[in-house]
Design a protein around this motif. Sequence first.
Motif, PDB file in Angstrom:
ATOM      1  N   PHE A 253       0.809  -1.219   0.000  1.00 41.58           N
ATOM      2  CA  PHE A 253       0.000   0.000   0.000  1.00 41.58           C
ATOM      3  C   PHE A 253       0.846   1.274   0.000  1.00 41.58           C
ATOM      4  O   PHE A 253       0.290   2.362  -0.052  1.00 41.58           O
ATOM      5  CB  PHE A 253      -0.948  -0.008   1.207  1.00 41.58           C
ATOM      6  N   ARG A 254       2.158   1.133   0.049  1.00 43.85           N
ATOM      7  CA  ARG A 254       3.030   2.311   0.017  1.00 43.85           C
ATOM      8  C   ARG A 254       3.260   2.741  -1.419  1.00 43.85           C
ATOM      9  O   ARG A 254       3.439   1.933  -2.323  1.00 43.85           O
ATOM     10  CB  ARG A 254       4.374   1.989   0.673  1.00 43.85           C
ATOM     11  N   ILE A 255       3.260   4.040  -1.657  1.00 45.02           N
ATOM     12  CA  ILE A 255       3.455   4.582  -3.002  1.00 45.02           C
ATOM     13  C   ILE A 255       4.860   4.274  -3.520  1.00 45.02           C
ATOM     14  O   ILE A 255       5.051   4.072  -4.722  1.00 45.02           O
ATOM     15  CB  ILE A 255       3.143   6.100  -3.035  1.00 45.02           C
ATOM     16  N   GLU A 256       5.839   4.204  -2.619  1.00 44.17           N
ATOM     17  CA  GLU A 256       7.210   3.907  -3.045  1.00 44.17           C
ATOM     18  C   GLU A 256       7.313   2.516  -3.666  1.00 44.17           C
ATOM     19  O   GLU A 256       8.088   2.296  -4.606  1.00 44.17           O
ATOM     20  CB  GLU A 256       8.189   4.014  -1.862  1.00 44.17           C
ATOM     21  N   THR A 257       6.543   1.575  -3.164  1.00 38.64           N
ATOM     22  CA  THR A 257       6.550   0.222  -3.717  1.00 38.64           C
ATOM     23  C   THR A 257       6.052   0.238  -5.155  1.00 38.64           C
ATOM     24  O   THR A 257       6.655  -0.377  -6.038  1.00 38.64           O
ATOM     25  CB  THR A 257       5.666  -0.708  -2.870  1.00 38.64           C
ATOM     26  N   TRP A 258       4.969   0.975  -5.407  1.00 34.31           N
ATOM     27  CA  TRP A 258       4.418   1.044  -6.756  1.00 34.31           C
ATOM     28  C   TRP A 258       5.347   1.791  -7.700  1.00 34.31           C
ATOM     29  O   TRP A 258       5.468   1.438  -8.881  1.00 34.31           O
ATOM     30  CB  TRP A 258       3.032   1.679  -6.720  1.00 34.31           C
ATOM     31  N   GLU A 259       5.996   2.835  -7.198  1.00 35.78           N
ATOM     32  CA  GLU A 259       6.968   3.547  -8.033  1.00 35.78           C
ATOM     33  C   GLU A 259       8.109   2.621  -8.425  1.00 35.78           C
ATOM     34  O   GLU A 259       8.571   2.636  -9.568  1.00 35.78           O
ATOM     35  CB  GLU A 259       7.501   4.768  -7.296  1.00 35.78           C
ATOM     36  N   HIS A 260       8.555   1.797  -7.499  1.00 33.42           N
ATOM     37  CA  HIS A 260       9.627   0.855  -7.784  1.00 33.42           C
ATOM     38  C   HIS A 260       9.186  -0.183  -8.824  1.00 33.42           C
ATOM     39  O   HIS A 260       9.933  -0.501  -9.761  1.00 33.42           O
ATOM     40  CB  HIS A 260      10.072   0.151  -6.490  1.00 33.42           C
ATOM     41  N   ILE A 261       7.973  -0.694  -8.688  1.00 31.03           N
ATOM     42  CA  ILE A 261       7.449  -1.676  -9.643  1.00 31.03           C
ATOM     43  C   ILE A 261       7.322  -1.052 -11.037  1.00 31.03           C
ATOM     44  O   ILE A 261       7.693  -1.669 -12.043  1.00 31.03           O
ATOM     45  CB  ILE A 261       6.102  -2.251  -9.159  1.00 31.03           C
ATOM     46  N   ILE A 262       6.837   0.167 -11.105  1.00 31.87           N
ATOM     47  CA  ILE A 262       6.666   0.851 -12.390  1.00 31.87           C
ATOM     48  C   ILE A 262       8.020   1.125 -13.021  1.00 31.87           C
ATOM     49  O   ILE A 262       8.202   0.959 -14.239  1.00 31.87           O
ATOM     50  CB  ILE A 262       5.848   2.147 -12.219  1.00 31.87           C
ATOM     51  N   ASN A 263       8.994   1.508 -12.203  1.00 35.75           N
ATOM     52  CA  ASN A 263      10.345   1.751 -12.734  1.00 35.75           C
ATOM     53  C   ASN A 263      10.976   0.468 -13.259  1.00 35.75           C
ATOM     54  O   ASN A 263      11.715   0.498 -14.250  1.00 35.75           O
ATOM     55  CB  ASN A 263      11.253   2.372 -11.667  1.00 35.75           C
ATOM     56  N   LEU A 264      10.707  -0.666 -12.623  1.00 36.90           N
ATOM     57  CA  LEU A 264      11.255  -1.933 -13.097  1.00 36.90           C
ATOM     58  C   LEU A 264      10.629  -2.362 -14.432  1.00 36.90           C
ATOM     59  O   LEU A 264      11.325  -2.883 -15.295  1.00 36.90           O
ATOM     60  CB  LEU A 264      11.020  -3.043 -12.064  1.00 36.90           C
ATOM     61  N   THR A 265       9.353  -2.138 -14.576  1.00 36.96           N
ATOM     62  CA  THR A 265       8.679  -2.583 -15.802  1.00 36.96           C
ATOM     63  C   THR A 265       8.808  -1.584 -16.933  1.00 36.96           C
ATOM     64  O   THR A 265       8.648  -1.940 -18.091  1.00 36.96           O
ATOM     65  CB  THR A 265       7.176  -2.848 -15.530  1.00 36.96           C
ATOM     66  N   GLY A 266       9.064  -0.332 -16.608  1.00 29.67           N
ATOM     67  CA  GLY A 266       9.141   0.719 -17.628  1.00 29.67           C
ATOM     68  C   GLY A 266      10.466   0.790 -18.350  1.00 29.67           C
ATOM     69  O   GLY A 266      10.573   1.392 -19.413  1.00 29.67           O
ATOM     70  N   GLU A 267      11.494   0.181 -17.827  1.00 27.03           N
ATOM     71  CA  GLU A 267      12.813   0.311 -18.450  1.00 27.03           C
ATOM     72  C   GLU A 267      13.146  -0.841 -19.334  1.00 27.03           C
ATOM     73  O   GLU A 267      12.724  -1.890 -19.321  1.00 27.03           O
ATOM     74  CB  GLU A 267      13.881   0.442 -17.368  1.00 27.03           C
TER      75      GLU A 267
END
Length: 62
Positions: free
Chosen positions: A48-62
């Motif tokens: 539920f932390r926004i940092e976790t989702w940012e990390h997931i998005i950064n992993l899939t976006g690159e």
Amino acid sequence: MKKQSKMLVHRRFPLAVRLLLFIYIAIIIFFVGLMIGYGILGNPIEIFRIETWEHIINLTGE
């Protein structure tokens, strides 16, 4: 042949209530599934932390 009379069916829950209930349960099951899946890797509450989702998005976006 006998004519079949049109019988009104009284439903306990109207269609709109059933759809909203289905969506509500689907969202709950989705988040419970996320917590279980993420709980294998780490703390389930971190999903539920926004940092976790940012990390997931950064992993899939690159």
